[in-house]
Design a protein around this motif. Structure first.
Motif, PDB file in Angstrom:
ATOM      1  N   GLU A 163       0.822  -1.207   0.000  1.00 55.25           N
ATOM      2  CA  GLU A 163       0.000   0.000   0.000  1.00 55.25           C
ATOM      3  C   GLU A 163       0.856   1.256   0.000  1.00 55.25           C
ATOM      4  OE1 GLU A 163      -4.098   1.054   2.205  1.00 55.25           O
ATOM      5  OE2 GLU A 163      -2.411   0.784   3.563  1.00 55.25           O
ATOM      6  N   ARG A 164       2.033   1.182   0.579  1.00 59.00           N
ATOM      7  CA  ARG A 164       2.918   2.342   0.661  1.00 59.00           C
ATOM      8  C   ARG A 164       3.952   2.380  -0.454  1.00 59.00           C
ATOM      9  NH1 ARG A 164       0.631   1.623   5.331  1.00 59.00           N
ATOM     10  NH2 ARG A 164       0.660   3.200   6.987  1.00 59.00           N
ATOM     11  N   GLY A 165       3.960   1.342  -1.284  1.00 56.88           N
ATOM     12  CA  GLY A 165       4.929   1.310  -2.371  1.00 56.88           C
ATOM     13  C   GLY A 165       6.334   0.977  -1.924  1.00 56.88           C
ATOM     14  N   TYR A 166       6.466   0.321  -0.779  1.00 54.49           N
ATOM     15  CA  TYR A 166       7.786  -0.050  -0.264  1.00 54.49           C
ATOM     16  C   TYR A 166       8.226  -1.361  -0.911  1.00 54.49           C
ATOM     17  CZ  TYR A 166       6.738   3.369   3.460  1.00 54.49           C
ATOM     18  OH  TYR A 166       6.414   4.511   4.179  1.00 54.49           O
ATOM     19  N   VAL A 167       8.618  -1.292  -2.167  1.00 55.11           N
ATOM     20  CA  VAL A 167       8.928  -2.513  -2.911  1.00 55.11           C
ATOM     21  C   VAL A 167      10.106  -3.262  -2.294  1.00 55.11           C
ATOM     22  CG1 VAL A 167      10.399  -1.304  -4.586  1.00 55.11           C
ATOM     23  CG2 VAL A 167       9.308  -3.450  -5.214  1.00 55.11           C
ATOM     24  N   GLY A 168      11.078  -2.536  -1.744  1.00 58.53           N
ATOM     25  CA  GLY A 168      12.210  -3.194  -1.103  1.00 58.53           C
ATOM     26  C   GLY A 168      11.784  -4.029   0.093  1.00 58.53           C
ATOM     27  N   LEU A 169      10.926  -3.466   0.942  1.00 60.51           N
ATOM     28  CA  LEU A 169      10.431  -4.207   2.111  1.00 60.51           C
ATOM     29  C   LEU A 169       9.575  -5.378   1.676  1.00 60.51           C
ATOM     30  CD1 LEU A 169       9.489  -1.370   4.644  1.00 60.51           C
ATOM     31  CD2 LEU A 169      11.719  -2.362   4.076  1.00 60.51           C
ATOM     32  N   LEU A 170       8.762  -5.167   0.643  1.00 58.16           N
ATOM     33  CA  LEU A 170       7.923  -6.248   0.135  1.00 58.16           C
ATOM     34  C   LEU A 170       8.788  -7.405  -0.341  1.00 58.16           C
ATOM     35  CD1 LEU A 170       4.709  -5.859  -1.895  1.00 58.16           C
ATOM     36  CD2 LEU A 170       6.482  -7.311  -2.840  1.00 58.16           C
ATOM     37  N   CYS A 171       9.875  -7.098  -1.039  1.00 63.18           N
ATOM     38  CA  CYS A 171      10.777  -8.144  -1.518  1.00 63.18           C
ATOM     39  C   CYS A 171      11.424  -8.902  -0.362  1.00 63.18           C
ATOM     40  CB  CYS A 171      11.857  -7.535  -2.411  1.00 63.18           C
ATOM     41  SG  CYS A 171      11.243  -6.940  -3.998  1.00 63.18           S
ATOM     42  N   VAL A 172      11.811  -8.173   0.684  1.00 62.72           N
ATOM     43  CA  VAL A 172      12.433  -8.817   1.847  1.00 62.72           C
ATOM     44  C   VAL A 172      11.458  -9.805   2.491  1.00 62.72           C
ATOM     45  CG1 VAL A 172      13.260  -8.432   4.206  1.00 62.72           C
ATOM     46  CG2 VAL A 172      14.062  -6.963   2.345  1.00 62.72           C
ATOM     47  N   ILE A 173      10.213  -9.394   2.663  1.00 61.78           N
ATOM     48  CA  ILE A 173       9.215 -10.270   3.273  1.00 61.78           C
ATOM     49  C   ILE A 173       8.995 -11.511   2.423  1.00 61.78           C
ATOM     50  CG2 ILE A 173       6.784 -10.467   3.951  1.00 61.78           C
ATOM     51  CD1 ILE A 173       6.862  -7.452   4.601  1.00 61.78           C
TER      52      ILE A 173
END
Length: 428
Positions: A163-173
Motif C-alpha cells: 500500500e505504501r509502495g515499499y517494494v524493497g520491504l515487500l521483496c524482503v518479506i
C-alpha cells in the motif's frame, strides 16, 4: 501497585541521555518504575536508541524484555517503530540466549517477535509501517515460518508494504518468509493495494510471486483489474491481463460489472482499448441491470468513451440494445442530458425505441423536470428526427404535457424553417 510507581525525572533523563552510571546506581528500583504510559526504563532507553543502556538494563532486570506498556508494546515494538536496528538485533539475541539458559525456554525469541500490541501490531508491522529496512530484514529472517497475520485494522505487514509502495520491504518479506499472509481491509489483498496506488514494482513482484492474486476478489467482488479500470491505470491493467486474461470476465458481486464497465463509466478509453485488445469479446457482456458499455458511457456522460465505442463497434445490436428497464443507450443519454451528437445522429440509432414505460428518448427528455438543462440535447434529437412516442398519453402530468407541447411547437418551427430555406433555394 508496583506498576504504578512513578519514574523520577533523573532516571528518565538517564535513559534518555544514555547515562549508564545513573542506571547502575538505581538498579534496585529499575523494575518497579513506570512512566504515565506504563513504559519501563527499558522502553525509554529503547525509544532513544541507546544500545549500551538497553543491554545494561537487561543484565539488571532479565525479565523486563517481556513487559508491555499501556498500548501493549514491548521494547521490541518500540525499537522496530523507531528503526533502531541495533537494539532490535540486541533484543532478539538476548531472547535467543535465554532459550538456551531456560529449561523450558524454547521459542522465547520467536514468542517475543510474535507479540501483538493493543492494535494487533507485531514488531514487523511497526518496522514496515515506518519503513525501516534493516529491522524488517532482522525480524523476517529470524522467524521465516511465521505467517505474520493481520492486525485489528485487517492489515498484514505485506499489505502495508504494498500500500505504501515499499517494494524493497515487500521483496524482503517475500524472500525471507515461507508463507506470509497478504490480506488487507475489506477483503483486499496486497495486489489490490499495489494496483490502487499504481505502484509498478510492487505489482510486478506480487504477480511474479503469486499469479493467482489477480483473480482474488475483495468483499465487494472486485479484483485488482476492477481497480485498475476504475482509476485508469492502463499499465497495471496490461500487467494483470498478461498474467491471466480470464480476469477480464470476472463480474463484481453486487452490480455484476466487469472491469470494462468500470472503465467505460469513468471514460478511461486507454484501459478500454487494452481490455478489448486482449479480450476482444468482453464488450458483449452486460452488467446486473442489463446495460452494455454504451449504456454505461451514455449514463455517465463520457463522450470520449461513446466516440470510441461507436468507432469500434457500430453494431445495431449494441447501439439499440435494451437494458432490464427497456432503455437503449439513447434513453440513458437523453436522461443524462449528454450532448453527444455522434450517438443521437448515428444512422443505426433507433430514436423511436420505446422502453418499458412506453417512452422514447425524446419522451424521457420531456419528462425531466429540469428540461431547460437538456435544451442542447433536445435540439440535437430534434434535428436528428427524434419523435415523441404518443403512447400512454393519459398518465402524464401537466409539466410533462407542457414540455411535449413545446417540443412539438419547436419541431414544427424547425420544419417550417427548413421548408422556407428549400423554397428560397429553388427560386434562385
Amino acid at each position: 501497585m508496583e506498576r504504578h510507581q512513578a519514574m523520577d525525572s533523573s532516571l528518565y533523563r538517564a535513559a534518555m541521555d544514555g547515562d549508564i552510571d545513573v542506571l547502575i546506581n538505581s538498579k534496585d528500583n529499575l523494575e518497579n518504575k513506570f512512566t504515565p504510559n506504563n513504559n519501563t526504563i527499558l522502553h525509554v532507553a529503547t525509544q532513544f536508541g541507546y544500545i549500551q543502556c538497553v543491554m545494561e538494563i537487561l543484565n539488571i532486570c532479565p525479565s523486563m524484555y517481556r513487559k508491555v506498556n499501556s498500548r501493549g508494546d514491548t521494547a521490541l515494538h518500540v525499537a522496530a517503530r523507531e528503526g533502531h536496528s541495533s537494539v532490535v538485533q540486541a533484543l532478539i539475541e538476548y531472547a535467543k540466549a535465554l532459550n538456551e539458559e531456560m529449561e523450558n525456554g524454547a521459542g522465547t525469541a520467536k514468542d517475543m517477535m510474535r507479540v501483538a500490541n493493543e492494535e494487533g501490531d507485531t514488531a514487523l508491522h511497526e518496522a514496515v509501517r515506518n519503513h525501516h529496512p534493516v529491522a524488517v530484514q532482522l525480524l523476517t529472517a529470524e522467524d521465516p515460518e511465521f505467517c505474520h497475520p493481520a492486525n485489528k485494522a485487517e492489515e498484514t505487514p505485506l499489505y502495508l508494504a504494498a500500500e505504501r509502495g515499499y517494494v524493497g520491504l515487500l521483496c524482503v518479506i517475500l524472500e525471507n518468509c515461507d508463507a506470509p499472509v497478504y490480506g488487507g481491509p475489506g477483503g483486499r489483498t496486497a495486489l489490490h493495494a499495489a494496483v490502487v496506488h499504481n505502484f509498478e514494482g510492487c505489482t510486478k513482484k506480487l504477480l511474479d510471486w503469486k499469479p493467482a492474486l489477480c483473480k482474488q476478489a475483495d468483499a465487494s467482488g472486485w479484483t485488482p483489474l476492477h481497480y485498475a479500470a476504475l482509476f485508469g491505470h492502463v499499465t497495471r491493467a496490461k500487467e494483470i491481463l498478461n498474467t491471466d486474461k480470464s480476469v477480464a470476465y470476472i463480474a463484481d458481486k453486487d452490480n455484476k460489472k466487469i472491469a470494462l464497465h468500470l472503465a467505460a463509466s469513468q471514460g478511461h478509453v486507454r484501459v478500454m482499448e487494452e481490455l478489448i485488445s486482449q479480450c476482444p469479446d468482453c464488450w458483449e457482456m452486460v452488467d446486473g441491470r442489463g446495460q452494455n458499455i454504451l449504456h454505461i458511457a451514455a449514463k455517465y456522460k463520457k463522450k470520449r468513451a461513446i466516440k470510441f465505442i461507436l468507432e469500434k463497434f457500430s453494431f445495431s445490436g449494441l447501439i439499440n440494445q435494451k437494458d432490464s428497464d427497456g432503455n437503449t443507450p439513447l434513453h440513458l443519454l437523453a436522461a443524462s442530458g449528454c450532448c453527444q451528437a455522434s450517438l443521437i445522429k448515428h444512422p443505426k440509432s433507433d430514436r423511436m425505441a420505446f422502453n418499458k414505460e412506453n417512452l422514447t428518448p425524446v419522451d424521457v427528455i420531456c419528462r425531466n423536470k429540469n428540461v431547460g438543462a437538456l435544451v442542447f440535447t433536445k435540439c440535437i434529437f430534434r434535428c436528428a428526427g427524434g419523435k415523441l412516442g404518443q403512447r400512454d398519453v393519459f398518465s402524464r402530468d401537466k409539466g410533462e404535457m407542457k414540455a411535449r407541447e413545446k417540443y412539438n411547437a419547436e419541431e414544427k418551427q424547425s420544419r417550417s424553417y427548413v421548408k422556407r430555406v428549400i423554397e428560397a433555394i429553388c427560386c434562385l
